[in-house]
Every structure is written in C-alpha cells, then in structure tokens.
Design a protein around this motif. Structure first.
Motif, PDB file in Angstrom:
ATOM      1  N   GLY A 149       0.820  -1.206   0.000  1.00 17.57           N
ATOM      2  CA  GLY A 149       0.000   0.000   0.000  1.00 17.57           C
ATOM      3  C   GLY A 149       0.855   1.257   0.000  1.00 17.57           C
ATOM      4  N   ALA A 150       1.948   1.242   0.765  1.00 15.65           N
ATOM      5  CA  ALA A 150       2.860   2.389   0.803  1.00 15.65           C
ATOM      6  C   ALA A 150       3.466   2.643  -0.571  1.00 15.65           C
ATOM      7  CB  ALA A 150       3.960   2.140   1.830  1.00 15.65           C
ATOM      8  N   LEU A 151       3.834   1.563  -1.261  1.00 16.47           N
ATOM      9  CA  LEU A 151       4.424   1.695  -2.596  1.00 16.47           C
ATOM     10  C   LEU A 151       3.419   2.295  -3.577  1.00 16.47           C
ATOM     11  CD1 LEU A 151       6.739   1.147  -4.574  1.00 16.47           C
ATOM     12  CD2 LEU A 151       5.824  -1.158  -4.890  1.00 16.47           C
ATOM     13  N   LEU A 152       2.184   1.821  -3.539  1.00 21.47           N
ATOM     14  CA  LEU A 152       1.159   2.323  -4.458  1.00 21.47           C
ATOM     15  C   LEU A 152       0.863   3.802  -4.209  1.00 21.47           C
ATOM     16  CD1 LEU A 152      -1.327  -0.699  -4.440  1.00 21.47           C
ATOM     17  CD2 LEU A 152       0.212  -0.024  -6.283  1.00 21.47           C
ATOM     18  N   VAL A 153       0.709   4.176  -2.936  1.00 22.80           N
ATOM     19  CA  VAL A 153       0.425   5.578  -2.608  1.00 22.80           C
ATOM     20  C   VAL A 153       1.576   6.472  -3.049  1.00 22.80           C
ATOM     21  CG1 VAL A 153       0.086   7.226  -0.714  1.00 22.80           C
ATOM     22  CG2 VAL A 153      -1.119   5.037  -0.694  1.00 22.80           C
ATOM     23  N   SER A 154       2.796   6.028  -2.765  1.00 24.92           N
ATOM     24  CA  SER A 154       3.972   6.826  -3.108  1.00 24.92           C
ATOM     25  C   SER A 154       4.102   7.032  -4.611  1.00 24.92           C
ATOM     26  CB  SER A 154       5.233   6.149  -2.554  1.00 24.92           C
ATOM     27  OG  SER A 154       6.385   6.839  -2.974  1.00 24.92           O
ATOM     28  N   GLN A 155       3.906   5.954  -5.373  1.00 23.34           N
ATOM     29  CA  GLN A 155       4.071   6.067  -6.816  1.00 23.34           C
ATOM     30  C   GLN A 155       2.968   6.891  -7.459  1.00 23.34           C
ATOM     31  OE1 GLN A 155       6.929   5.273  -7.979  1.00 23.34           O
ATOM     32  NE2 GLN A 155       7.446   4.419  -5.971  1.00 23.34           N
ATOM     33  N   LEU A 156       1.768   6.817  -6.929  1.00 33.11           N
ATOM     34  CA  LEU A 156       0.684   7.648  -7.450  1.00 33.11           C
ATOM     35  C   LEU A 156       0.933   9.121  -7.155  1.00 33.11           C
ATOM     36  CD1 LEU A 156      -2.419   5.432  -6.590  1.00 33.11           C
ATOM     37  CD2 LEU A 156      -1.603   6.047  -8.877  1.00 33.11           C
ATOM     38  N   LEU A 157       1.468   9.415  -5.973  1.00 35.47           N
ATOM     39  CA  LEU A 157       1.845  10.795  -5.662  1.00 35.47           C
ATOM     40  C   LEU A 157       2.924  11.294  -6.612  1.00 35.47           C
ATOM     41  CD1 LEU A 157       1.900  10.657  -1.744  1.00 35.47           C
ATOM     42  CD2 LEU A 157       0.376  12.060  -3.135  1.00 35.47           C
ATOM     43  N   GLY A 158       3.912  10.438  -6.864  1.00 35.19           N
ATOM     44  CA  GLY A 158       4.976  10.806  -7.799  1.00 35.19           C
ATOM     45  C   GLY A 158       4.450  11.025  -9.210  1.00 35.19           C
ATOM     46  N   LEU A 159       3.494  10.193  -9.622  1.00 34.77           N
ATOM     47  CA  LEU A 159       2.894  10.350 -10.950  1.00 34.77           C
ATOM     48  C   LEU A 159       2.163  11.679 -11.066  1.00 34.77           C
ATOM     49  CD1 LEU A 159       2.138   9.058 -13.704  1.00 34.77           C
ATOM     50  CD2 LEU A 159       0.143   8.078 -12.583  1.00 34.77           C
ATOM     51  N   LEU A 160       1.404  12.025 -10.040  1.00 31.32           N
ATOM     52  CA  LEU A 160       0.680  13.298 -10.046  1.00 31.32           C
ATOM     53  C   LEU A 160       1.643  14.476 -10.111  1.00 31.32           C
ATOM     54  CD1 LEU A 160      -2.102  12.535  -7.419  1.00 31.32           C
ATOM     55  CD2 LEU A 160      -2.487  13.223  -9.793  1.00 31.32           C
ATOM     56  N   LEU A 161       2.704  14.410  -9.330  1.00 27.94           N
ATOM     57  CA  LEU A 161       3.681  15.496  -9.335  1.00 27.94           C
ATOM     58  C   LEU A 161       4.352  15.599 -10.699  1.00 27.94           C
ATOM     59  CD1 LEU A 161       5.258  17.667  -7.770  1.00 27.94           C
ATOM     60  CD2 LEU A 161       6.877  15.884  -7.108  1.00 27.94           C
ATOM     61  N   GLY A 162       4.704  14.451 -11.283  1.00 29.57           N
ATOM     62  CA  GLY A 162       5.365  14.464 -12.585  1.00 29.57           C
ATOM     63  C   GLY A 162       4.487  15.052 -13.673  1.00 29.57           C
ATOM     64  N   MET A 163       3.184  14.796 -13.626  1.00 24.55           N
ATOM     65  CA  MET A 163       2.298  15.281 -14.679  1.00 24.55           C
ATOM     66  C   MET A 163       2.088  16.793 -14.634  1.00 24.55           C
ATOM     67  SD  MET A 163      -0.537  12.313 -15.464  1.00 24.55           S
ATOM     68  CE  MET A 163      -1.219  12.175 -13.802  1.00 24.55           C
ATOM     69  N   VAL A 164       2.535  17.430 -13.564  1.00 20.87           N
ATOM     70  CA  VAL A 164       2.513  18.903 -13.522  1.00 20.87           C
ATOM     71  C   VAL A 164       3.364  19.469 -14.648  1.00 20.87           C
ATOM     72  CG1 VAL A 164       3.157  20.918 -12.122  1.00 20.87           C
ATOM     73  CG2 VAL A 164       2.044  18.966 -11.046  1.00 20.87           C
ATOM     74  N   ALA A 165       4.359  18.682 -15.105  1.00 19.57           N
ATOM     75  CA  ALA A 165       5.260  19.130 -16.168  1.00 19.57           C
ATOM     76  C   ALA A 165       4.528  19.427 -17.471  1.00 19.57           C
ATOM     77  CB  ALA A 165       6.345  18.071 -16.412  1.00 19.57           C
ATOM     78  N   PHE A 166       3.341  18.858 -17.680  1.00 23.66           N
ATOM     79  CA  PHE A 166       2.583  19.149 -18.891  1.00 23.66           C
ATOM     80  C   PHE A 166       2.138  20.612 -18.926  1.00 23.66           C
ATOM     81  CE2 PHE A 166       2.143  14.524 -18.820  1.00 23.66           C
ATOM     82  CZ  PHE A 166       2.323  14.217 -20.159  1.00 23.66           C
ATOM     83  N   TRP A 167       2.094  21.256 -17.770  1.00 18.54           N
ATOM     84  CA  TRP A 167       1.717  22.664 -17.702  1.00 18.54           C
ATOM     85  C   TRP A 167       2.921  23.570 -17.458  1.00 18.54           C
ATOM     86  CZ3 TRP A 167      -1.423  18.741 -16.168  1.00 18.54           C
ATOM     87  CH2 TRP A 167      -2.741  18.737 -16.657  1.00 18.54           C
ATOM     88  N   THR A 168       3.923  23.087 -16.709  1.00 18.45           N
ATOM     89  CA  THR A 168       5.039  23.952 -16.320  1.00 18.45           C
ATOM     90  C   THR A 168       6.349  23.628 -17.029  1.00 18.45           C
ATOM     91  OG1 THR A 168       5.708  22.518 -14.478  1.00 18.45           O
ATOM     92  CG2 THR A 168       4.008  24.176 -14.030  1.00 18.45           C
ATOM     93  N   LEU A 169       6.475  22.414 -17.582  1.00 16.71           N
ATOM     94  CA  LEU A 169       7.698  21.906 -18.228  1.00 16.71           C
ATOM     95  C   LEU A 169       8.845  21.675 -17.243  1.00 16.71           C
ATOM     96  CD1 LEU A 169       7.904  23.985 -21.554  1.00 16.71           C
ATOM     97  CD2 LEU A 169       6.870  21.742 -21.183  1.00 16.71           C
ATOM     98  N   GLU A 170       8.740  22.177 -16.046  1.00 21.65           N
ATOM     99  CA  GLU A 170       9.816  22.077 -15.048  1.00 21.65           C
ATOM    100  C   GLU A 170       9.197  21.821 -13.681  1.00 21.65           C
ATOM    101  OE1 GLU A 170      13.284  21.885 -13.178  1.00 21.65           O
ATOM    102  OE2 GLU A 170      13.250  22.332 -15.326  1.00 21.65           O
ATOM    103  N   VAL A 171       9.621  20.737 -13.031  1.00 22.01           N
ATOM    104  CA  VAL A 171       9.054  20.399 -11.719  1.00 22.01           C
ATOM    105  C   VAL A 171      10.136  20.197 -10.659  1.00 22.01           C
ATOM    106  CG1 VAL A 171       6.989  19.334 -12.718  1.00 22.01           C
ATOM    107  CG2 VAL A 171       8.993  17.911 -12.239  1.00 22.01           C
ATOM    108  N   SER A 172      11.378  20.586 -10.970  1.00 25.10           N
ATOM    109  CA  SER A 172      12.463  20.338 -10.014  1.00 25.10           C
ATOM    110  C   SER A 172      12.243  21.090  -8.708  1.00 25.10           C
ATOM    111  CB  SER A 172      13.819  20.732 -10.632  1.00 25.10           C
ATOM    112  OG  SER A 172      13.808  22.085 -11.044  1.00 25.10           O
ATOM    113  N   GLY A 173      11.758  22.331  -8.785  1.00 24.07           N
ATOM    114  CA  GLY A 173      11.484  23.088  -7.566  1.00 24.07           C
ATOM    115  C   GLY A 173      10.362  22.455  -6.760  1.00 24.07           C
ATOM    116  N   ALA A 174       9.298  22.069  -7.463  1.00 27.20           N
ATOM    117  CA  ALA A 174       8.179  21.407  -6.785  1.00 27.20           C
ATOM    118  C   ALA A 174       8.617  20.077  -6.203  1.00 27.20           C
ATOM    119  CB  ALA A 174       7.028  21.204  -7.773  1.00 27.20           C
TER     120      ALA A 174
END
Length: 262
Positions: A149-174
C-alpha cells in the motif's frame, strides 16, 4: 502485462547502470541507519522508554522507516518532466499501453533495483541492534500488505507530481518541496507519536503517513487488531482517491499534448 514488464525491466537496468550513484545511495542509507540509532540513543539518555515508547522500538522504527523510504520513495528526478520537455511523450502515446501505466511500471522497475541494497542493510541493522522481529503474527502478515500500500500511494503521488510538467515543463522546484514535505509528514524523520497534537492531526489527514509511518507502526505493534484493518483501509482509500485524481489529471494533460503536438 508483457509490455508493463518490459518497461519495468528497462528501468531496472537503467538504475543499475549508474553504479556510482547506486553505491553511494547504499552507503548513505547505512550511514543514516547508524546515525539515527546513535541520535535516538542519546535522546533517550539512558532511559528505557519515553512517552511509553521503548528505545528498542524507536531504533527499530528509525531503521524500518529509512529502509521503507528508500524502497518506496527512490530519490530520482521525474522521468515525465524530461520526456515532456524533450517531446518524447509523443512517442510514448503511440505505445501499446497508456502513458501513466508506462511511468508506473518504470517506477516499479526502478524501485526493484533497491531490493538488493535492503537485503544487505537488514543484517547491518540487526548487527548494530537497530532491528527487531514483528510485534505479532498478525503484524508479520499485515506488514507486506502495508508495504505494498505504501508503494502504491507513493508512486501515485509521484505520478501526479510528474504530470505537472505538462503545464510547467519544469518540476524540479516542486519536487524539492515535495521531498521535504513528504519525508516529514510521512513520519520518516520523526514518528507521528512524537509530533505535537496539531501537527500529528494534519499528518493523519495527509496521504504521506501511508508511505512510511503506517507500515512501520503495524510491524512494531503500534497498530493492533482492528487498528491494523483501519490502517490498511486508509491506505486503500488513498490509493483509490489518488488513482482517480491521476486519471483526471492525465485526461487533461493528454489534451495539452494533442493540442501542442508534444
């Protein structure tokens, strides 16, 4: 299924390719386990327990949370950000599996590369007295489920954060801000039972505690009986919520790829 396994194998090989980074992660994790054991022993200052928590439980928790966080939250930049910035996401959309599935499968492969490190770290933790057996038979059986469960929650959070790049192109600060917030509120640095009331209440309402505190608390007997079922239920609820949110965000992100041409 074959396509997902191929994505996982590819990322597994990539993780092992950068051997210097791989070995440095291994060394730093062992050093962190040792230092946390020393710090918590000094913090207890010869006392057997504090706030009802024995020193042995605390050092075991520090070890478990460190190992878990290395496994479910691998320190890497978002692959989505790079693929969006370079336009490779257009090629990803032509593959036989969906883009989110590709990213999650790749993350599973990357995470799998950490398993050999953990197999060496566990004996080390036992050697310095920072490990312990499961608190009960029920805890031993429930712990793998909580870790999944920890792995699934963590990876889904990471996926959501990564998809911010479709709007910002850069997510290193986030990503830097996310790492700090996630590590603190997950209980990876300080367990929730030592946090002040308001901070602990906030942590319990956030999904981060499902990635570190929940598995460790179950393993060490801080959640027992119906408490185990409740903790696993909270993890499942977050998986459903985050999965639905990821699907919604991807439906919007895909429209941006189609309109902008990658």
């Amino acid at each position: 299924m074959k396509a997902h396994l191929a994505c996982a194998r590819m990322e597994f090989r990539v993780a092992l390719t950068y051997r210097s980074s791989y070995l440095s992660t291994f060394v730093m994790m062992l050093l962190q386990i040792y230092l946390l054991t020393v710090v918590w022993s000094a913090f207890y200052d010869g006392r057997e327990e504090m706030d009802g928590i024995p020193l042995a439980t605390m050092t075991a928790y520090a070890t478990l949370s460190t190992l878990q966080y290395t496994l479910v939250n691998p320190w890497r930049s978002s692959p989505i950000e790079q693929r969006v910035r370079e336009g490779k996401v257009a090629v990803d959309l032509l593959r036989p599996i969906g883009f989110p599935g590709q990213m999650l499968s790749g993350q599973v492969g990357w995470v799998s590369a950490s398993v050999p490190v953990l197999l060496v770290a566990l004996p080390f933790a036992l050697l310095i007295g920072a490990g312990s057996a499961p608190a009960s038979v029920a805890a031993g059986f429930a712990y793998p489920l909580a870790l999944l469960g920890a792995l699934l929650v963590s990876q889904l959070l990471g996926l959501l954060l990564g998809m911010v790049a479709f709007w910002t192109l850069e997510v290193s600060g986030a990503l830097m801000a996310y790492r700090f917030v996630a590590q603190f509120f997950s209980g990876a640095l300080v367990p929730l039972w030592f946090m002040p009331g308001p901070v602990r209440a906030a942590a319990q309402w956030l999904p981060f505690q499902a990635t570190a505190y929940t598995p460790a608390a179950i393993y060490l007997g801080q959640a027992e009986g119906t408490g185990i079922l409740a903790a696993l239920g909270v993890q499942c609820a977050w998986v459903v919520v985050l999965g639905a949110l990821a699907a919604l965000v991807w439906s919007r992100a895909r429209q941006r790829v189609l309109s902008q041409g990658g």
